[in-house]
Motif scaffolding. Sequence first.
Motif: not given
Lengths: 345, 339
Positions: B40-44, B198-200, B204-206, B285-288
């Motif tokens: 997805l393009g997330n950096v881990i 990404v995509q918050e 909240l998809r990333g 709301g957020n990624d939580a």
Amino acid sequence: MNTFDTLSQLCNAVGVSGAENAVAQKAAELLQSYGEVVVTPALGNVMCRVGVFDDKKPTVILDAHMDEIGMIVTYITDDGFLKVSGCGGIDSRILLGQQVAIYGKEKLIGIVTSTPPHLEKDSTAAPDIDEIYIDTGLDGERANELISLGDIVLIENDLERLQGGRVTAKAIDDRSGMTAILLALDLLKGRDTFYNIVVLFSSQEEIGERGAATGGFLSKASTAIVVDVSFAKTHGESDENCGIMGKGPMIGFAPSLSGEMSDKFKLIAEKNRIPYQIEVMNGRTGTNADAIGISGHGKATVTISIPEKHMHTPVEIVDLNDIENTAVLIAEYLCNCDSGEEASV
Amino acid sequence: MINELERLCLLDGISGSESEVREYILSQIKDNAEITVDPLGNVIAFCKGRKKPKNKIMVSAHMDEVGMIVTYINSDGTLKISPVGGIDPRAVFGKRVRVGKQGILGVIGGKAVHNLSADERKKPVSFDKMTVDIGADNGEEVKKLVSLGDSVRFVSPFCRYGNGFVKCKAIDDRAGCAIMLRMIRAGVEYDTYFTFVVQEEIGLRGATAAAYTVAPDYAFVLESTTAADIPSASGADRVCELGKGPVVSFMDRHTVYDNELYELAFCVARENNIPCQTKTKIAGGNDAGAIHVSRGGVKTAAISLPCRYLHSPCCVINENDFENAYTLTKLLLDRTYNK
């Protein structure tokens, strides 16, 4: 003279109605090579007698207004936010979430408050200007030290290029008119004109054409050409109500204007193959022409308008070609308006 | 950290187009972490500490910002746009924007105010009526410069103003990214996963995918949250206030936060004299929201910066809150690694 550069200097100068000092100074600087420049003491108009006057010639005013719409501080809350009123007819639909400059004891940054969509219950109404607050980031005490009631607040967008000859900034209304007049003076260098020329860069147009009324009186001219902006068609508007950007200056026809001058302008545009458009108004014009026309003993007056999009917002758009064609048209008129030919009406 | 925030905020990256932000972040941490970029393009980023913790911990912030997307090119050369993320159309009208990969300047405007009816003057222009003008006259000309699907970003310079305030676009959530970059550079005592997701803003998809991949025991989301400490709001409607420290919520629209972590955050703040506040409204709301229901469930807390004018071109935070959010996050992690 470089059109973009001149327009840029003028648009970037501060000059809200009634507080035109900075733009007046810039205007005087740009005019000084053309003749004697004065800033009139009462209302702060900038006037220039161009070259050497010939007593046998009639005198014409070339008018454009210096002032721009803005806001003025009317109240400071206990926690350092400002309430404001409009100077001129600001489009209040554009206010929320704008960064502003506050001209207090020093220049400060402020933000027009808005409620985020997460909390906003009703986003179906555009706020009135007297409903908004300006966030200064200061507490009440400090805000009162730095800001006074009556200080000017302005949304400042410097001039930037868009595609083609289009540019965007605040205050294109009517700094583009000023630019067209300066360009016309440049084009007239070394040419013989039918008129003695007085340039009037007028104050307080946006709050009721007040500078034009007094400047018109002081000029002792018999004739006036008022250069302002007018409406260029934006998406979804009909051709009937607007000019078209890029298609040249709009020659005004109205009961309050001199039909002879309007006809003559049209003839000269055609003879010189200068693109032009016709703008018909059904009474007065909503420009300085209304005040200048009845100043002193009265003046034969015409409007030459530059098509502009998004009037009275910080994202006004003008086409530099329209400004340049306006200058050419005015210069040709001033040299050839006595050519004696009948207008082709 | 403020200079880092400036660099991050001025990068453009609406949801789904985060590559500019991602490339910058990768360039900054490549020597400090083991990095994966997921599909997805997330950096881990896995940061090895001096010790192994009892609990696997994930710290997360999102790279994307709200903006618009080009949906149609009109024959008169103007662009039709749709919002990406939740944006009040009133915060967009009369603003400058940058369009597409070339960052073409445009403005959002419409019919002059003089020509509106009294009713129209009171009505905001909705997104379906809104157009971007880039100064072109016909659609064919524009198609050489702009493609459907191009991103449209706010133009908003970074500036500091008033008594310790900072204003820019995209502070939500580049502020969280800036805090994580500082933590990564400083090094960690215990192994820690940092995810730049990404995509918050579009759901909240990333974070959903990143949390699955990391499979943490505990998660900390670094965010910006709605502050309405302005004169038009009073009491509970102010939600939270700038200058009163980072925000730790008990509940928002997506999450009932882990109670132990909530209590611990306030306890740590008290012990260390760090101001800390909670929200007085169940909002936002957020990624939580995605992370705490990942796999079998994750104990999650969010440490948020109170932010005025969220999702507008002028997001505003307080510098002290920013610094305090960093400190509180660090202290809270220390108390969670071996909880």
